[in-house]
Design a protein around this motif. Structure first.
Motif, PDB file in Angstrom:
ATOM      1  N   LEU A 221      63.463  33.272  16.885  1.00  0.00           N
ATOM      2  CA  LEU A 221      62.507  33.865  17.817  1.00  0.00           C
ATOM      3  C   LEU A 221      63.165  34.989  18.620  1.00  0.00           C
ATOM      4  O   LEU A 221      62.593  36.074  18.789  1.00  0.00           O
ATOM      5  CB  LEU A 221      61.956  32.799  18.770  1.00  0.00           C
ATOM      6  N   ILE A 222      64.376  34.737  19.110  1.00  0.00           N
ATOM      7  CA  ILE A 222      65.129  35.766  19.847  1.00  0.00           C
ATOM      8  C   ILE A 222      65.372  36.981  18.962  1.00  0.00           C
ATOM      9  O   ILE A 222      65.165  38.131  19.377  1.00  0.00           O
ATOM     10  CB  ILE A 222      66.476  35.197  20.333  1.00  0.00           C
ATOM     11  N   ASP A 223      65.801  36.735  17.722  1.00  0.00           N
ATOM     12  CA  ASP A 223      66.080  37.824  16.789  1.00  0.00           C
ATOM     13  C   ASP A 223      64.832  38.658  16.511  1.00  0.00           C
ATOM     14  O   ASP A 223      64.894  39.896  16.455  1.00  0.00           O
ATOM     15  CB  ASP A 223      66.631  37.269  15.472  1.00  0.00           C
ATOM     16  N   LYS A 224      63.710  38.005  16.346  1.00  0.00           N
ATOM     17  CA  LYS A 224      62.442  38.711  16.086  1.00  0.00           C
ATOM     18  C   LYS A 224      62.078  39.632  17.245  1.00  0.00           C
ATOM     19  O   LYS A 224      61.638  40.773  17.033  1.00  0.00           O
ATOM     20  CB  LYS A 224      61.314  37.700  15.846  1.00  0.00           C
ATOM     21  N   ALA A 225      62.239  39.131  18.461  1.00  0.00           N
ATOM     22  CA  ALA A 225      61.922  39.944  19.639  1.00  0.00           C
ATOM     23  C   ALA A 225      62.851  41.148  19.730  1.00  0.00           C
ATOM     24  O   ALA A 225      62.417  42.256  20.068  1.00  0.00           O
ATOM     25  CB  ALA A 225      62.018  39.099  20.902  1.00  0.00           C
ATOM     26  N   ASN A 226      64.116  40.951  19.409  1.00  0.00           N
ATOM     27  CA  ASN A 226      65.068  42.065  19.426  1.00  0.00           C
ATOM     28  C   ASN A 226      64.778  43.080  18.329  1.00  0.00           C
ATOM     29  O   ASN A 226      64.873  44.290  18.540  1.00  0.00           O
ATOM     30  CB  ASN A 226      66.498  41.535  19.308  1.00  0.00           C
TER      31      ASN A 226
END
Length: 246
Positions: A221-226
């Motif tokens: 989820l963090i990677d997707k937002a970044n």
């Protein structure tokens, strides 16, 4: 029950003003607290960390295990912490600081939470994403009044203005709720750095991926937002309600 918490500075900010942690009281009940701070330079960092830590330090000394007692405690703590942050915010160095807060306790098959601001708590059940909280924001108030559409709210120039926060002069109008949980449910708590960048459909697809561990889901989820731009700090807390045979 499995829990994973993760925060990231994102791609554009010079500091991380989000803060998240989990705490266990004397009865073994877990409380997760997530805050998204606001204010100049250091002020947002101070507001969010202070809020989470105040909740946590008070929680570990309690023995609450009844949803009604926990809800009363959350209401009291929101008032206490709001006054504490507001008082500190009178100092010139911390002028105007504030923070959102999501505080959630899981008691058996029940979720009890307090919500202030525009961070969110959502429930993922049977391929379906349900936002449990309602943003305390100007654009959400306009949507509720029928003055703008949800689509217009997504790109509104005043999207980041919130109407309730920890640290304000007036008493906080906190949302308090109790939700029943089922085996297999996933609870997502997040700052707006996630949901401003990643759609609920994408979030659901990631969280329903049975091949990922809970920690991997949080990181994804963090990677997707970044990857979508990472314009803000990104914080997620995931809770998986396991079946009894696990």
């Amino acid at each position: 029950m499995k829990i994973s918490v993760l925060t990231d500075i994102g791609q554009k900010r010079s500091s991380n003003q989000d803060y998240v942690n989990k705490y266990v009281n004397k009865s073994g009940v877990t409380l997760i607290v997530l805050a998204d701070g606001m204010g100049g330079h250091r002020a947002g960092n101070i507001a969010s960390e202070l809020t989470v830590t105040e909740f946590g330090c008070a929680w570990v000394d309690t023995d609450y295990q009844d949803p009604n007692s926990i809800m009363d405690w959350l209401r009291m703590m929101v008032d206490v912490v709001n006054r504490r942050v507001h008082e500190l915010g009178q100092d010139e160095e911390f002028k105007g600081m504030g923070t959102t807060v999501e505080a959630a306790a899981i008691i058996g098959s029940h979720l009890v939470y307090a919500h202030v601001g525009d961070s969110r708590i959502s429930l993922i059940r049977d391929q379906s994403y349900t936002q449990l909280t309602s943003d305390h924001s100007l654009v959400n108030a306009l949507v509720k009044a029928g003055q703008i559409t949800p689509e217009e709210a997504e790109v509104h120039p005043q999207k980041n203005i919130i109407t309730q926060s920890i640290g304000q002069a007036n008493p906080v109008e906190v949302d308090l709720e109790e939700v029943g949980l089922l085996s297999g449910d996933l609870i997502l708590m997040n700052s707006d750095g996630l949901t401003n960048m990643v759609s609920s459909q994408e979030i659901t697809e990631i969280l329903q991926n049975s091949e990922m561990t809970l920690d991997t889901k949080a990181q994804t989820l963090i990677d997707k937002a970044n990857q979508a731009g990472g314009f803000d700090n990104i914080t997620v807390a995931l809770v998986e309600v396991e079946s009894e045979d696990k």
